[in-house]
Design a protein around this motif. Structure first.
Motif, mmCIF file in Angstrom:
data_model
loop_
_atom_site.group_PDB
_atom_site.id
_atom_site.type_symbol
_atom_site.label_atom_id
_atom_site.label_comp_id
_atom_site.label_asym_id
_atom_site.label_seq_id
_atom_site.Cartn_x
_atom_site.Cartn_y
_atom_site.Cartn_z
ATOM 1 N N GLY A 1 0.791 -1.292 -0.066
ATOM 2 C CA GLY A 1 0.042 0.097 -0.080
ATOM 3 C C GLY A 1 0.696 1.270 0.052
ATOM 4 N N PHE A 2 0.638 2.119 -0.957
ATOM 5 C CA PHE A 2 1.290 3.266 -1.017
ATOM 6 C C PHE A 2 3.038 3.017 -1.414
ATOM 7 N N GLY A 3 2.982 1.942 -1.831
ATOM 8 C CA GLY A 3 4.508 1.435 -2.010
ATOM 9 C C GLY A 3 4.944 1.907 -3.450
ATOM 10 N N PHE A 4 6.343 1.773 -3.688
ATOM 11 C CA PHE A 4 7.069 1.879 -4.761
ATOM 12 C C PHE A 4 7.587 0.473 -5.347
ATOM 13 N N CYS A 5 7.572 0.472 -6.707
ATOM 14 C CA CYS A 5 8.026 -0.861 -7.392
ATOM 15 C C CYS A 5 8.760 -0.448 -8.805
ATOM 16 N N THR A 6 10.147 -1.065 -8.924
ATOM 17 C CA THR A 6 10.634 -0.948 -9.961
ATOM 18 C C THR A 6 10.687 -1.982 -10.899
ATOM 19 N N LEU A 7 10.269 -1.804 -12.105
ATOM 20 C CA LEU A 7 9.895 -3.061 -12.986
ATOM 21 C C LEU A 7 11.205 -3.573 -13.580
ATOM 22 N N THR A 8 11.173 -4.743 -13.660
ATOM 23 C CA THR A 8 12.196 -5.538 -14.216
ATOM 24 C C THR A 8 12.161 -5.777 -15.767
ATOM 25 N N ASP A 9 13.120 -6.288 -16.352
ATOM 26 C CA ASP A 9 13.283 -6.684 -17.897
ATOM 27 C C ASP A 9 12.140 -7.354 -18.049
ATOM 28 N N GLU A 10 12.146 -8.526 -17.273
ATOM 29 C CA GLU A 10 11.121 -9.564 -17.698
ATOM 30 C C GLU A 10 9.654 -9.121 -17.660
ATOM 31 N N GLN A 11 9.352 -8.345 -16.648
ATOM 32 C CA GLN A 11 8.065 -7.562 -16.485
ATOM 33 C C GLN A 11 7.784 -6.793 -17.517
ATOM 34 N N MET A 12 8.659 -5.998 -17.993
ATOM 35 C CA MET A 12 8.597 -4.925 -19.381
ATOM 36 C C MET A 12 8.386 -5.731 -20.398
ATOM 37 N N CYS A 13 8.752 -6.966 -20.604
ATOM 38 C CA CYS A 13 8.583 -7.569 -21.803
ATOM 39 C C CYS A 13 7.105 -8.666 -21.857
ATOM 40 N N SER A 14 6.603 -8.543 -20.705
ATOM 41 C CA SER A 14 5.247 -9.103 -20.577
ATOM 42 C C SER A 14 4.000 -8.230 -20.959
ATOM 43 N N GLU A 15 3.595 -8.619 -22.034
ATOM 44 C CA GLU A 15 2.579 -7.770 -22.685
ATOM 45 C C GLU A 15 1.122 -7.687 -21.683
ATOM 46 N N GLN A 16 0.982 -8.935 -21.097
ATOM 47 C CA GLN A 16 -0.190 -8.955 -20.050
ATOM 48 C C GLN A 16 0.178 -8.125 -18.996
ATOM 49 N N PHE A 17 1.087 -8.382 -18.208
ATOM 50 C CA PHE A 17 1.699 -7.576 -17.103
ATOM 51 C C PHE A 17 1.647 -6.181 -17.235
#
Length: 99
Positions: free
Chosen positions: A67-83
């Motif tokens: 909640g109210f948190g931050f997240c840095t997306l990984t390469d794998e996440q960035m390549c996932s169209e659904q994500f």
């Protein structure tokens, strides 16, 4: 396809009738000692490291955001169209914010 099957059988490969052309070619390459070609990973549409913030107090477990948190997306996440579709939807609805 028949040409590939004939070439494979000439090399002593027993071709399974369910194999695709790609599979037959892979088996031929193995028999000839060639290095198999690795499929290319899709390139991310954006640079890895996109930072998003959960704008709500409750956690978003699917995205791994507190909640109210931050997240840095990984390469794998960035390549996932659904994500990325979920991320874009969250940004459009105001549940997430891109930093």
């Amino acid at each position: 396809m028949e040409e590939l099957k004939a070439q494979a059988e000439d090399l002593g490969i027993e071709v399974d009738g369910r194999w695709s052309e790609k599979r037959i070619q892979t088996e031929i390459d193995k028999a000839l000692g060639a290095d198999p070609v690795e499929p290319k990973k899709p390139e991310p549409k954006q640079k890895a490291g996109m930072i998003i913030k959960n704008m709500r107090p409750n956690p978003m477990k699917r995205l791994g955001l507190p909640g109210f948190g931050f997240c840095t997306l990984t390469d794998e996440q960035m390549c996932s169209e659904q994500f990325m579709k979920r991320i874009r939807h969250g940004i459009e609805t105001g549940a997430l914010s891109e930093l």
